[in-house]
Scaffold this motif. Structure first.
Motif, PDB file in Angstrom:
ATOM      1  N   GLU A  74       0.776  -1.212   0.150  1.00  0.00           N
ATOM      2  CA  GLU A  74      -0.078   0.188   0.083  1.00  0.00           C
ATOM      3  C   GLU A  74       0.847   1.393  -0.032  1.00  0.00           C
ATOM      4  OE1 GLU A  74      -2.559  -0.194   3.340  1.00  0.00           O
ATOM      5  OE2 GLU A  74      -3.892  -1.607   2.233  1.00  0.00           O
ATOM      6  N   ARG A  75       1.940   1.199   0.815  1.00  0.00           N
ATOM      7  CA  ARG A  75       2.876   2.397   0.897  1.00  0.00           C
ATOM      8  C   ARG A  75       3.646   2.507  -0.425  1.00  0.00           C
ATOM      9  NH1 ARG A  75       4.311   6.938   1.125  1.00  0.00           N
ATOM     10  NH2 ARG A  75       5.806   7.755   2.519  1.00  0.00           N
ATOM     11  N   GLU A  78       1.320   4.032  -2.858  1.00  0.00           N
ATOM     12  CA  GLU A  78       1.306   5.651  -2.547  1.00  0.00           C
ATOM     13  C   GLU A  78       2.474   6.421  -3.301  1.00  0.00           C
ATOM     14  OE1 GLU A  78       0.931   6.100   1.582  1.00  0.00           O
ATOM     15  OE2 GLU A  78      -1.377   5.069   1.582  1.00  0.00           O
ATOM     16  N   LEU A  79       3.691   5.597  -3.199  1.00  0.00           N
ATOM     17  CA  LEU A  79       4.784   6.279  -3.602  1.00  0.00           C
ATOM     18  C   LEU A  79       4.824   6.386  -5.342  1.00  0.00           C
ATOM     19  CD1 LEU A  79       7.431   4.776  -1.395  1.00  0.00           C
ATOM     20  CD2 LEU A  79       6.815   7.058  -1.249  1.00  0.00           C
ATOM     21  N   ALA A  81       2.206   6.293  -7.141  1.00  0.00           N
ATOM     22  CA  ALA A  81       0.876   7.114  -7.560  1.00  0.00           C
ATOM     23  C   ALA A  81       1.173   8.690  -7.490  1.00  0.00           C
ATOM     24  CB  ALA A  81      -0.459   6.930  -6.880  1.00  0.00           C
ATOM     25  N   SER A  82       1.988   8.893  -6.558  1.00  0.00           N
ATOM     26  CA  SER A  82       2.248  10.372  -6.327  1.00  0.00           C
ATOM     27  C   SER A  82       3.624  10.575  -7.271  1.00  0.00           C
ATOM     28  CB  SER A  82       2.788  10.294  -4.925  1.00  0.00           C
ATOM     29  OG  SER A  82       4.100   9.737  -4.415  1.00  0.00           O
TER      30      SER A  82
END
Length: 285
Positions: A74-75, A78-79, A81-82
């Protein structure tokens, strides 16, 4: 039915102009692709077993010490996607491939030359042992003093750490060439390029490819260590920032991203090349 799809002379539905040899090669190629895809189930099973052990360790130690696979992915998502992960991973991949490419080129050529000479092999053997025993962290410290905090430091460290691995594989492959095959090629007066590509290289590459794969794994470990200590960008530097912020899920995410790139390069690039080059082993079996 299109005009170019005509019945073969034997009455089959093969396209006109296709002979039995071409159809056989197509069937063998399709069979090789299917066999390669089927062999991936073993690798997938081992990865799932590793994730199960990882999940058990995460539940036992807790997320502060060892985040589980779900929190890590999940983290990492996020990395990605950002847009933070892709540039850092590209920088690390560029440094890794530059250092690895230099080591593969120099180690392969010099190793094959040393393998064809007994004197050169005797002289090179202790030097290769010394280079293999030299810790990469020692090379990194020297590179920091010589090149500073730029791209040259991780690239040089990767190259010098991977060079002896490739050199040893190339030298061993050249040393074990079958002299009788070379004599046969000489008797039949084969051109030098035919002797090189059909007699020498298939045997030498059977030693070189495992050395390249080993060097590939070493290169990623070294570049992450070098970036962690001597760079302000790249996956290693991002890993250092996550560690300083006690972001354990982020640290594990960067590690998983690097390992994912390593597996992708090995299984999508090197392993298919290895299977194509080593077809003679299957024929011999």
């Amino acid at each position: 039915m299109p005009e170019d799809w005509l019945a073969a002379p034997d009455g089959s539905d093969a396209p006109a102009g296709w002979d039995a040899g071409m159809l056989r090669r197509l069937a063998e190629g399709a069979g090789s692709v299917l066999a390669y895809l089927w062999s991936g189930w073993g690798a997938l099973a081992s990865l799932l077993l590793f994730c199960a052990l990882w999940e058990w360790g995460g539940q036992y130690y807790g997320p502060l010490i060892l985040p589980g696979p779900r929190a890590t992915f999940e983290r990492l998502g996020e990395l990605l996607a950002s847009g933070q992960a892709a540039p850092e991973l590209w920088i690390s991949a560029r440094r890794t491939l530059a250092g690895l490419g230099a080591a593969v080129l120099a180690g392969s050529i010099l190793g094959m030359l040393a393998g064809r000479s007994l004197t050169a092999a005797v002289v090179a053997r202790p030097l290769v042992t010394l280079l293999l025993g030299m810790p990469p962290i020692a090379w990194l410290v020297l590179a920091m003093l010589w090149f500073g905090m730029g791209d040259a430091t991780p690239v040089f460290t990767v190259a010098v750490a991977c060079f002896p691995i490739v050199f040893a594989g190339a030298m061993q492959g050249a040393r074990t060439l079958d002299g009788q095959l070379t004599d046969v090629a000489r008797v039949y007066r084969l051109p030098w390029w035919t002797t090189l590509f059909e007699v020498h290289l298939p045997h030498v590459l059977s030693y070189l490819l495992p050395a390249w794969i080993t060097a590939l794994g070493m290169s990623w470990k070294v570049v992450v260590m070098a970036e962690l200590l001597a760079a302000s960008d790249g996956a290693g530097a991002a890993l250092a920032v996550s560690r300083a912020q006690l972001d354990m899920a982020g640290s594990m995410g960067w590690i998983v991203a690097v390992l994912g790139l390593l597996l992708a390069i090995e299984y999508l690039l090197l392993e298919p090349v290895k299977r194509v080059i080593e077809r003679w082993r299957a024929v011999q079996a």
